[in-house]
Design an enzyme around this catalytic site. Sequence first.
Site, short mmCIF file in Angstrom:
data_model
loop_
_atom_site.label_atom_id
_atom_site.label_comp_id
_atom_site.label_asym_id
_atom_site.label_seq_id
_atom_site.Cartn_x
_atom_site.Cartn_y
_atom_site.Cartn_z
CE1 TYR A 132 98.36 2.98 76.72
CE2 TYR A 132 100.11 4.59 76.44
CZ TYR A 132 99.25 3.66 75.91
OH TYR A 132 99.28 3.38 74.57
CD GLU A 150 98.15 5.28 69.35
OE1 GLU A 150 98.40 6.49 69.13
OE2 GLU A 150 98.59 4.67 70.34
CD1 TRP A 175 98.44 8.08 75.77
CD2 TRP A 175 97.26 7.95 73.90
NE1 TRP A 175 97.97 6.79 75.66
CE2 TRP A 175 97.23 6.68 74.51
CE3 TRP A 175 96.57 8.10 72.70
CZ2 TRP A 175 96.56 5.59 73.98
CZ3 TRP A 175 95.89 7.01 72.16
CH2 TRP A 175 95.90 5.78 72.81
#
Length: 189
Positions: A22, A44, A52
Amino acid sequence: MIGPDGLARCPWGVSAPDYIAYHDDEWGRPVRDDRGLYERLCLEAFQSGLSWLTILRKRPGFRRAFDDFVPEKVAAYGPADVERLLADASIVRNRRKIEAAIANARASLDLPDGLAALVWKYADPGAPAPKTVAEVPAITPGSKALAKELKGHGFRHLGPTTVYALMQACGLVDDHLVKCHRRGAYIAD
């Protein structure tokens, strides 16, 4: 930090293989299309209060469950879709976040110039390069202003911290640390 391949990365970017991919391939790369920005905005918002890494690992489930985040499709969701999503273990099952994703699809379609045009007005490519993680802000005047404008257009579940994370992820700011091999890599994108 130096990753297993000898490349310097932001410290969070070496903590798990999912993060390495990522960090190197996506975080900070400019996203300039409405669908891509809508997806990142939803992810988000779903991340709020969670790791995350959890969101990254559930991303394929999110994409399947939310029709690949095509705003026109999600905007048409009704109560049966909310119930379907609440029963789907491949995503984060939070009613407020699910309902916000649907409301945000509708709000994005109501924007006269589109989501990308609105979001990119707040780009800050000249922000100072952070040397340490401690220098990376959680909120900026730009994220406060963008969150306020989004809310004014009917967007939900998006405060200035979540909006700043969106700005980082989508390349509106470059918060790769000074010594990170990705710092400045996406300027030409």
